[in-house]
Design a protein around this motif. Structure first.
Motif, PDB file in Angstrom:
ATOM      1  N   TRP A   5     -25.316 -35.117  50.628  1.00 42.53           N
ATOM      2  CA  TRP A   5     -24.899 -35.674  51.921  1.00 42.53           C
ATOM      3  C   TRP A   5     -25.544 -34.976  53.104  1.00 42.53           C
ATOM      4  O   TRP A   5     -25.896 -35.629  54.087  1.00 42.53           O
ATOM      5  CB  TRP A   5     -23.376 -35.670  52.026  1.00 42.53           C
ATOM      6  CG  TRP A   5     -22.767 -36.356  50.841  1.00 42.53           C
ATOM      7  CD1 TRP A   5     -21.927 -35.812  49.921  1.00 42.53           C
ATOM      8  CD2 TRP A   5     -23.001 -37.703  50.413  1.00 42.53           C
ATOM      9  NE1 TRP A   5     -21.622 -36.737  48.952  1.00 42.53           N
ATOM     10  CE2 TRP A   5     -22.270 -37.910  49.228  1.00 42.53           C
ATOM     11  CE3 TRP A   5     -23.765 -38.762  50.909  1.00 42.53           C
ATOM     12  CZ2 TRP A   5     -22.257 -39.115  48.534  1.00 42.53           C
ATOM     13  CZ3 TRP A   5     -23.768 -39.966  50.218  1.00 42.53           C
ATOM     14  CH2 TRP A   5     -23.027 -40.134  49.051  1.00 42.53           C
ATOM     15  N   GLU A   6     -25.692 -33.657  53.056  1.00 40.53           N
ATOM     16  CA  GLU A   6     -26.304 -32.943  54.187  1.00 40.53           C
ATOM     17  C   GLU A   6     -27.760 -33.377  54.380  1.00 40.53           C
ATOM     18  O   GLU A   6     -28.213 -33.564  55.508  1.00 40.53           O
ATOM     19  CB  GLU A   6     -26.216 -31.425  53.987  1.00 40.53           C
ATOM     20  CG  GLU A   6     -24.798 -30.887  54.024  1.00 40.53           C
ATOM     21  CD  GLU A   6     -24.070 -31.170  55.332  1.00 40.53           C
ATOM     22  OE1 GLU A   6     -24.684 -31.065  56.407  1.00 40.53           O
ATOM     23  OE2 GLU A   6     -22.868 -31.496  55.267  1.00 40.53           O
ATOM     24  N   VAL A  22     -10.376 -44.776  55.856  1.00 45.07           N
ATOM     25  CA  VAL A  22      -8.953 -44.584  56.158  1.00 45.07           C
ATOM     26  C   VAL A  22      -8.026 -44.917  55.000  1.00 45.07           C
ATOM     27  O   VAL A  22      -6.826 -44.735  55.101  1.00 45.07           O
ATOM     28  CB  VAL A  22      -8.530 -45.368  57.434  1.00 45.07           C
ATOM     29  CG1 VAL A  22      -9.308 -44.890  58.623  1.00 45.07           C
ATOM     30  CG2 VAL A  22      -8.668 -46.859  57.226  1.00 45.07           C
ATOM     31  N   THR A  23      -8.574 -45.396  53.889  1.00 41.39           N
ATOM     32  CA  THR A  23      -7.758 -45.715  52.722  1.00 41.39           C
ATOM     33  C   THR A  23      -7.420 -44.427  51.971  1.00 41.39           C
ATOM     34  O   THR A  23      -8.318 -43.695  51.573  1.00 41.39           O
ATOM     35  CB  THR A  23      -8.496 -46.683  51.775  1.00 41.39           C
ATOM     36  OG1 THR A  23      -8.810 -47.863  52.497  1.00 41.39           O
ATOM     37  CG2 THR A  23      -7.645 -47.023  50.572  1.00 41.39           C
ATOM     38  N   SER A  52     -19.222 -36.500  53.809  1.00 43.53           N
ATOM     39  CA  SER A  52     -19.314 -35.058  54.058  1.00 43.53           C
ATOM     40  C   SER A  52     -18.000 -34.500  54.607  1.00 43.53           C
ATOM     41  O   SER A  52     -17.968 -33.397  55.137  1.00 43.53           O
ATOM     42  CB  SER A  52     -20.444 -34.763  55.055  1.00 43.53           C
ATOM     43  OG  SER A  52     -21.679 -35.138  54.527  1.00 43.53           O
ATOM     44  N   GLN A  53     -16.932 -35.297  54.515  1.00 43.33           N
ATOM     45  CA  GLN A  53     -15.602 -34.887  54.981  1.00 43.33           C
ATOM     46  C   GLN A  53     -15.559 -34.661  56.491  1.00 43.33           C
ATOM     47  O   GLN A  53     -14.908 -33.743  56.969  1.00 43.33           O
ATOM     48  CB  GLN A  53     -15.117 -33.644  54.226  1.00 43.33           C
ATOM     49  CG  GLN A  53     -15.106 -33.798  52.715  1.00 43.33           C
ATOM     50  CD  GLN A  53     -14.296 -35.002  52.245  1.00 43.33           C
ATOM     51  OE1 GLN A  53     -13.170 -35.181  52.658  1.00 43.33           O
ATOM     52  NE2 GLN A  53     -14.878 -35.841  51.396  1.00 43.33           N
ATOM     53  N   ASP A  75     -21.523 -43.304  57.280  1.00 46.55           N
ATOM     54  CA  ASP A  75     -21.214 -43.258  55.853  1.00 46.55           C
ATOM     55  C   ASP A  75     -21.433 -41.845  55.311  1.00 46.55           C
ATOM     56  O   ASP A  75     -20.587 -41.305  54.589  1.00 46.55           O
ATOM     57  CB  ASP A  75     -22.096 -44.276  55.125  1.00 46.55           C
ATOM     58  CG  ASP A  75     -21.630 -44.597  53.727  1.00 46.55           C
ATOM     59  OD1 ASP A  75     -20.418 -44.725  53.507  1.00 46.55           O
ATOM     60  OD2 ASP A  75     -22.503 -44.732  52.849  1.00 46.55           O
ATOM     61  N   ASP A  76     -22.553 -41.241  55.684  1.00 49.79           N
ATOM     62  CA  ASP A  76     -22.841 -39.875  55.235  1.00 49.79           C
ATOM     63  C   ASP A  76     -21.859 -38.874  55.824  1.00 49.79           C
ATOM     64  O   ASP A  76     -21.440 -37.935  55.140  1.00 49.79           O
ATOM     65  CB  ASP A  76     -24.274 -39.482  55.608  1.00 49.79           C
ATOM     66  CG  ASP A  76     -25.311 -40.375  54.951  1.00 49.79           C
ATOM     67  OD1 ASP A  76     -25.016 -40.935  53.876  1.00 49.79           O
ATOM     68  OD2 ASP A  76     -26.402 -40.534  55.523  1.00 49.79           O
ATOM     69  N   GLU A  77     -21.481 -39.073  57.084  1.00 52.52           N
ATOM     70  CA  GLU A  77     -20.486 -38.192  57.712  1.00 52.52           C
ATOM     71  C   GLU A  77     -19.154 -38.282  56.953  1.00 52.52           C
ATOM     72  O   GLU A  77     -18.525 -37.261  56.676  1.00 52.52           O
ATOM     73  CB  GLU A  77     -20.252 -38.579  59.180  1.00 52.52           C
ATOM     74  CG  GLU A  77     -21.430 -38.352  60.087  1.00 52.52           C
ATOM     75  CD  GLU A  77     -21.581 -36.929  60.575  1.00 52.52           C
ATOM     76  OE1 GLU A  77     -20.942 -36.015  60.032  1.00 52.52           O
ATOM     77  OE2 GLU A  77     -22.365 -36.730  61.503  1.00 52.52           O
ATOM     78  N   GLY A  78     -18.740 -39.485  56.627  1.00 50.47           N
ATOM     79  CA  GLY A  78     -17.487 -39.666  55.894  1.00 50.47           C
ATOM     80  C   GLY A  78     -17.510 -38.990  54.549  1.00 50.47           C
ATOM     81  O   GLY A  78     -16.542 -38.333  54.147  1.00 50.47           O
TER      82      GLY A  78
END
Length: 126
Positions: free
Chosen positions: A57-58, A122-123, A88-89, A83-86
């Motif tokens: 992801w990084e 958000v799920t 990556s938590q 999408d990548d940010e999500g």
């Protein structure tokens, strides 16, 4: 010519590597090519896709950042980065990118991708 590492041949080869699932080879090839050639959004998004498939992801975020900076009005690049940010938590950064993707979308068709990602983000996980 085809021997020129900066020719369209490089994009074709990266695409073929991705198609057969050679993600590690795609990352290496694109990284090597970009080291010798001018920036190429097309090659960067192929490396981004390979890194996503590898759950890196990084690394995917680094390419997504570059794509957003290069073309800030492209709604796809924003939801790709979100999408990548999500993954990556970083949910708040993801939501901000999805929001910008909506803002850049010309019509509702372009909005379906960030909308689906927001629903995923958000799920709650069972």
């Amino acid at each position: 010519t085809d021997a020129d590492p900066c020719s369209g041949h490089a994009i074709t080869l990266a695409d073929e590597l991705l198609t057969v699932g050679a993600n590690v080879a795609t990352v290496k090839f694109v990284t090597d090519t970009l080291g010798k050639c001018p920036p190429s959004a097309n090659l960067q998004w192929k490396r981004l896709a390979a890194n996503k498939d590898l759950a890196r992801w990084e690394e995917a975020l680094a390419d997504a950042d570059a794509l957003v900076k290069d073309a800030p009005t492209d709604n796809d690049f924003w939801w790709w980065r979100g999408d990548d940010e999500g993954k990556s938590q970083r949910p708040f950064a993801a939501l901000a990118d999805f929001r910008q993707s909506f803002a850049n979308s010309e019509d509702s068709g372009g909005s379906r991708f960030p909308a689906a990602r927001i629903a995923w983000l958000v799920t709650p996980v069972a």
